[in-house]
Design an enzyme around this catalytic site. Sequence first.
Site, mmCIF file in Angstrom:
data_model
loop_
_atom_site.group_PDB
_atom_site.id
_atom_site.type_symbol
_atom_site.label_atom_id
_atom_site.label_comp_id
_atom_site.label_asym_id
_atom_site.label_seq_id
_atom_site.Cartn_x
_atom_site.Cartn_y
_atom_site.Cartn_z
ATOM 1 C CG ASN A 162 -1.874 1.180 1.247
ATOM 2 O OD1 ASN A 162 -1.452 2.333 1.331
ATOM 3 N ND2 ASN A 162 -3.163 0.902 1.169
ATOM 4 C CB THR A 166 -5.763 1.896 -3.681
ATOM 5 O OG1 THR A 166 -6.124 3.204 -3.210
ATOM 6 C CG2 THR A 166 -6.818 1.386 -4.638
ATOM 7 C CD GLU A 167 -5.770 3.848 1.663
ATOM 8 O OE1 GLU A 167 -5.034 3.146 0.943
ATOM 9 O OE2 GLU A 167 -5.384 4.888 2.230
ATOM 10 C CG ASN A 168 -10.018 3.869 -3.289
ATOM 11 O OD1 ASN A 168 -8.847 3.533 -3.176
ATOM 12 N ND2 ASN A 168 -10.524 4.270 -4.430
ATOM 13 C CB SER A 183 -10.613 -2.178 1.572
ATOM 14 O OG SER A 183 -9.410 -1.606 1.143
#
Lengths: 236, 228
Positions: free
Chosen positions: B31, B54-56, B96
């Site tokens: 990340n 990607t955390e979204n 996520s």
Amino acid sequence: MIDKHIDSLSDAVADIFDGATVMIGGFGEAGSPIELIHALIDQGAKNLTVVNNNTGSGHVGLAALIENGRVGKMICSYPRTVGSKVFPELYRSGKIELELVPQGTLAERIRAGGAGIPAFYTATSVNTPLAEGKELRNFDGRDYVMEYGLRADFALIKSECADNHGNLTYNKTARNFAPIMAMAAKTTIVQTGSLCEVGSIDPEVIVTPGIFVNRVVEIPHPAQESKLIAEGRSYP
Amino acid sequence: MSVAKQQNIGWGREEMAKRTALDIPDGSYVNLGIGIPEMVAQYVPEGREVIYHTENGLLGMGPAPAEDEVDPELINAGKKAVTVNPGASFFHHADSFAMIRGQHIDVCVLGAMQVSEQGDLANWSTGEADAIPAVGGAMDLVAGVKTIYVITQHCTKSGEPKLVESCSYPLTGKAVVDRIYTDLAVIDVTADGFMVAELAPGISFDYVQQRTGCKLLPGPQLAEAANH
């Protein structure tokens, strides 16, 4: 017979009441249910507590809801997105309350709320100001902070495709918070790009099962937030 | 203590990203934070397969698209348009962050306002009264990801050290940073404090020490490099 389809945006949001907690899907503009938000502005409910990752951009969508004085409190992780001018101004003048929650804790609080879990422990935020005043507990030598599940009266979310039972699929990273918000709200209201017949979405690809959805409005060509902002638009 | 910054010495932004990329192992799930950390992906040595999270809600994130292929519903955590690599997957936010908080992500690279010699990180708020606090996913990442790398300029724009005895800004996490890549050096966080593993070309240990808010230890790699 189950049919969750509703014809008009105004009917879909008609019962949102003053003081309600409303979860609004989206991460920036991706997944933002902009037509439902604008319908909520027209509807007039105020003193809302809104749960979203951000606080909107420009003068449309969530930013417009805030700018029109409808939001008493924001629960979010990042209220400082590029182009976000409405919230910072109100916050600095003390006209809006902010509950700042780490993004993963926010997601898990929503998930837990939707799954009937009142609270849980997480290592996120331990030893930081965001853990102050919260219960700490040690498991296997590591400290964890207690966080509460989060529920809402309403959720407004956007889907790519829906059927009349409320089964949903999403488009790419527009999915973000929508599936968990659908679980955590008493009444989940969906704007969908296309409405199709029950049975036409492969059960293997349904992301949100219809049990979590109450109302579906079809908006085949939703506005794009960044485009409205580039055009200098505001709402209403 | 503030020492004037000399221009054009040490590593530039690309070189910092490039140096960090050498330490991303083959086969890792990574990340990358906003800013210089994002640039690391361009410099991972050929032959290594790395999967970007990607955390979204995307695993298998690819580079930015051509201008005519931008999709506003395909973005990264910095809300910039991205693409998907073969084998990518989409998922909701709770999944996520389960990847992050459940220790499934191997490496996270992020920026810093301050790092303490115990590895405490401050990168989300100055704590000033009129600042709008915004944390995003930073606290989740440092609490959950196995290895935390920081990329940062060694000093602030006004020349104050960012590597300090203890952070004066509010913490993002305590004892979480493993390694720091600055414009001057690569520095490990060890039980004994900051240990310099590598110096940028033309930079001396003393030069870095003068610009650091606490004592630095020379790592064994420095003696080795001197013997070559």
